[in-house]
Write a protein that holds these residues in place. Structure first.
Motif, PDB file in Angstrom:
ATOM      1  N   GLU A   5       0.337  -7.650  -2.124  1.00 35.73           N
ATOM      2  CA  GLU A   5      -0.161  -7.832  -0.704  1.00 35.73           C
ATOM      3  C   GLU A   5      -0.339  -6.507   0.105  1.00 35.73           C
ATOM      4  O   GLU A   5      -1.213  -6.335   1.147  1.00 35.73           O
ATOM      5  CB  GLU A   5       0.364  -8.799   0.283  1.00 35.73           C
ATOM      6  CG  GLU A   5       0.272 -10.321  -0.381  1.00 35.73           C
ATOM      7  CD  GLU A   5       0.886 -11.095   0.699  1.00 35.73           C
ATOM      8  OE1 GLU A   5       0.282 -11.806   1.545  1.00 35.73           O
ATOM      9  OE2 GLU A   5       2.210 -11.114   0.623  1.00 35.73           O
ATOM     10  N   ILE A   6       0.426  -5.599  -0.593  1.00 35.87           N
ATOM     11  CA  ILE A   6       0.536  -4.185   0.433  1.00 35.87           C
ATOM     12  C   ILE A   6       0.286  -3.128  -0.529  1.00 35.87           C
ATOM     13  O   ILE A   6       0.185  -1.830   0.215  1.00 35.87           O
ATOM     14  CB  ILE A   6       1.957  -4.183   1.202  1.00 35.87           C
ATOM     15  CG1 ILE A   6       3.131  -4.207   0.027  1.00 35.87           C
ATOM     16  CG2 ILE A   6       2.069  -5.133   2.044  1.00 35.87           C
ATOM     17  CD1 ILE A   6       4.577  -3.819   0.701  1.00 35.87           C
ATOM     18  N   VAL A   7       0.114  -2.922  -1.633  1.00 36.96           N
ATOM     19  CA  VAL A   7      -0.202  -2.108  -2.593  1.00 36.96           C
ATOM     20  C   VAL A   7      -1.621  -1.430  -2.226  1.00 36.96           C
ATOM     21  O   VAL A   7      -2.399  -1.934  -2.416  1.00 36.96           O
ATOM     22  CB  VAL A   7       0.059  -2.237  -4.015  1.00 36.96           C
ATOM     23  CG1 VAL A   7      -0.479  -1.106  -4.810  1.00 36.96           C
ATOM     24  CG2 VAL A   7       1.575  -2.658  -4.466  1.00 36.96           C
ATOM     25  N   CYS A 125       7.895  -2.367  -3.746  1.00 38.56           N
ATOM     26  CA  CYS A 125       6.564  -2.173  -4.556  1.00 38.56           C
ATOM     27  C   CYS A 125       6.830  -1.659  -5.989  1.00 38.56           C
ATOM     28  O   CYS A 125       5.877  -1.046  -6.656  1.00 38.56           O
ATOM     29  CB  CYS A 125       5.689  -1.143  -3.594  1.00 38.56           C
ATOM     30  SG  CYS A 125       5.111  -1.879  -2.100  1.00 38.56           S
ATOM     31  N   HIS A 126       8.152  -1.598  -6.045  1.00 42.10           N
ATOM     32  CA  HIS A 126       8.551  -1.274  -7.627  1.00 42.10           C
ATOM     33  C   HIS A 126       8.435   0.101  -7.840  1.00 42.10           C
ATOM     34  O   HIS A 126       7.937   0.322  -8.879  1.00 42.10           O
ATOM     35  CB  HIS A 126       7.994  -2.170  -8.683  1.00 42.10           C
ATOM     36  CG  HIS A 126       8.065  -3.488  -8.473  1.00 42.10           C
ATOM     37  ND1 HIS A 126       7.379  -4.447  -9.130  1.00 42.10           N
ATOM     38  CD2 HIS A 126       8.705  -4.507  -7.637  1.00 42.10           C
ATOM     39  CE1 HIS A 126       7.718  -5.813  -8.685  1.00 42.10           C
ATOM     40  NE2 HIS A 126       8.658  -5.639  -7.923  1.00 42.10           N
ATOM     41  N   ARG A 171       2.207   0.453   4.765  1.00 45.63           N
ATOM     42  CA  ARG A 171       1.713  -0.766   4.915  1.00 45.63           C
ATOM     43  C   ARG A 171       2.588  -1.991   5.021  1.00 45.63           C
ATOM     44  O   ARG A 171       2.793  -2.742   6.028  1.00 45.63           O
ATOM     45  CB  ARG A 171       0.867  -1.279   3.762  1.00 45.63           C
ATOM     46  CG  ARG A 171      -0.595  -0.539   3.785  1.00 45.63           C
ATOM     47  CD  ARG A 171      -1.314  -1.219   2.475  1.00 45.63           C
ATOM     48  NE  ARG A 171      -2.561  -0.756   2.538  1.00 45.63           N
ATOM     49  CZ  ARG A 171      -3.500  -1.052   1.804  1.00 45.63           C
ATOM     50  NH1 ARG A 171      -3.571  -1.909   0.774  1.00 45.63           N
ATOM     51  NH2 ARG A 171      -4.721  -0.511   1.841  1.00 45.63           N
ATOM     52  N   ALA A 172       3.838  -1.541   4.075  1.00 42.03           N
ATOM     53  CA  ALA A 172       5.056  -2.388   4.293  1.00 42.03           C
ATOM     54  C   ALA A 172       5.841  -2.303   5.688  1.00 42.03           C
ATOM     55  O   ALA A 172       6.172  -3.279   6.464  1.00 42.03           O
ATOM     56  CB  ALA A 172       6.222  -2.000   2.988  1.00 42.03           C
ATOM     57  N   LYS A 247      -7.193   1.818   8.832  1.00 43.64           N
ATOM     58  CA  LYS A 247      -8.357   1.395   8.176  1.00 43.64           C
ATOM     59  C   LYS A 247      -7.733   0.060   7.700  1.00 43.64           C
ATOM     60  O   LYS A 247      -8.659  -1.002   7.921  1.00 43.64           O
ATOM     61  CB  LYS A 247      -8.730   2.265   6.936  1.00 43.64           C
ATOM     62  CG  LYS A 247      -9.628   3.428   7.327  1.00 43.64           C
ATOM     63  CD  LYS A 247      -9.702   4.087   6.047  1.00 43.64           C
ATOM     64  CE  LYS A 247     -10.126   3.665   5.014  1.00 43.64           C
ATOM     65  NZ  LYS A 247     -10.407   4.641   3.660  1.00 43.64           N
ATOM     66  N   TRP A 248      -6.593   0.112   7.170  1.00 47.76           N
ATOM     67  CA  TRP A 248      -5.909  -1.301   6.873  1.00 47.76           C
ATOM     68  C   TRP A 248      -5.830  -2.342   8.025  1.00 47.76           C
ATOM     69  O   TRP A 248      -5.844  -3.528   7.836  1.00 47.76           O
ATOM     70  CB  TRP A 248      -4.668  -1.126   6.228  1.00 47.76           C
ATOM     71  CG  TRP A 248      -4.247  -2.051   5.453  1.00 47.76           C
ATOM     72  CD1 TRP A 248      -4.739  -2.792   4.190  1.00 47.76           C
ATOM     73  CD2 TRP A 248      -2.657  -2.765   5.528  1.00 47.76           C
ATOM     74  NE1 TRP A 248      -3.971  -3.802   3.755  1.00 47.76           N
ATOM     75  CE2 TRP A 248      -2.809  -3.729   4.394  1.00 47.76           C
ATOM     76  CE3 TRP A 248      -1.645  -2.725   6.237  1.00 47.76           C
ATOM     77  CZ2 TRP A 248      -1.783  -4.744   4.274  1.00 47.76           C
ATOM     78  CZ3 TRP A 248      -0.524  -3.643   6.006  1.00 47.76           C
ATOM     79  CH2 TRP A 248      -0.573  -4.477   4.925  1.00 47.76           C
ATOM     80  N   LYS A 249      -5.307  -1.720   9.059  1.00 49.25           N
ATOM     81  CA  LYS A 249      -5.211  -2.695  10.266  1.00 49.25           C
ATOM     82  C   LYS A 249      -6.442  -3.307  10.755  1.00 49.25           C
ATOM     83  O   LYS A 249      -6.435  -4.450  11.277  1.00 49.25           O
ATOM     84  CB  LYS A 249      -4.881  -1.863  11.494  1.00 49.25           C
ATOM     85  CG  LYS A 249      -4.747  -2.604  12.964  1.00 49.25           C
ATOM     86  CD  LYS A 249      -4.639  -1.795  14.104  1.00 49.25           C
ATOM     87  CE  LYS A 249      -4.767  -2.474  15.382  1.00 49.25           C
ATOM     88  NZ  LYS A 249      -4.785  -1.612  16.590  1.00 49.25           N
TER      89      LYS A 249
END
Length: 285
Positions: A5-7, A125-126, A171-172, A247-249
């Motif tokens: 969801e956040i990558v 996110c590993h 993002r996280a 942009k993500w917001k």
């Protein structure tokens, strides 16, 4: 929370390219066989203050709700004396997060939550195996100089991916706090204390990233100079990070991730959508 969801897509693409390097598994094995991870564990415990429920709990207590929301095992959490505002994560099987005294003094409580959430984002996110490898190769000298020179092309590939990976961790951090808090941290790092930067126009600042990209992708000489300038950087420039989080917001992805992972605004712990009151602190939802 599902890490997908956040990558950030540039993170995913860079990691895919990194894993395609044929010699990478050999380098990873050789570096990790040197015992660097255990070395860092020892240095952390000897030179920093390990935070816990009984050791500076007001700072430590930031960590558990973030780990619960991101669904990760709690890393060791250390306070490090430094005049430079900084925080970083290290380790693959024995993960830790360190935050400097300057950041603790410099940032608000909500900004500290954003900073810790960003570092926890690397775990969620590993990222940690390659993230730690990048740090080791950056620090290599003396006995490990031959290995570092041998792995220089991989080092630059790792640094390219690491810059992209930071966008996922922002993002996280935005999910745990808010995009505005993430951007305020960027403003502190780029422009100074809150008394100076609290009224920064984020939209205008983000436009600087677009202007930078035009130069970065411009003529051959400009492009060469700009790419040499970032070659060894572990983080994207602050204006770029602000633009990407904005942009993500403004995208449906951010709101969807937020809806999928509701959090109590009082105690910051994950809550169920059906709750009218937080079952941890009683706050009305």
């Amino acid at each position: 929370m599902q890490y997908t969801e956040i990558v950030h897509p540039e993170d995913a693409a860079a990691l895919k390219a990194l894993k395609a390097i044929p010699i990478l598994p050999t380098v990873v094995k050789k570096v990790m066989d040197l015992g660097y991870e255990q070395l860092y564990v020892g240095l952390n415990r000897a030179s920093k203050i390990k935070l816990s429920p009984t050791q500076l709990p007001e700072l430590y207590n930031i960590l558990p709700p973030i780990c619960e929301l991101l669904e990760i095992k709690e890393p060791e959490f250390y306070l490090e004396m430094s005049p430079e505002p900084n925080a970083y994560a290290f380790g693959d099987t024995q993960t830790s997060i360190s935050i400097t005294s300057a950041f603790v003094e410099y940032a608000s409580h909500e900004e500290l939550r954003a900073i810790v959430a960003h570092e926890c984002g690397h775990i969620a996110c590993h990222h940690m195996l390659y993230h730690s490898l990048a740090q080791i190769l950056s620090d290599a000298s003396g006995l490990f100089e031959t290995l570092a020179n041998f792995a220089m092309p991989i080092h630059y590939a790792l640094m390219y991916w690491q810059r992209k990976s930071e966008l996922s961790c922002d993002r996280a951090s935005a999910i745990v706090t808010s995009p505005e808090t993430v951007m305020s941290v960027m403003a502190r790092l780029a422009g100074g204390p809150k008394s100076i930067t609290s009224k920064v126009n984020m939209e205008e600042w983000a436009q600087q990233a677009d202007e930078y990209e035009k130069i970065y992708n411009g003529g051959m000489w400009d492009k060469t100079l700009q790419r040499l300038a970032v070659l060894d950087l572990a983080h994207p420039y602050h204006a770029v990070r602000v633009r990407e989080i904005l942009k993500w917001k403004n995208s449906g992805q951010y709101q969807q991730a937020l809806n999928n992972n509701p959090v109590c605004p009082s105690c910051h712990r994950p809550v169920d959508k059906s709750w009218k009151f937080c079952q941890y602190c009683g706050h009305q939802l």
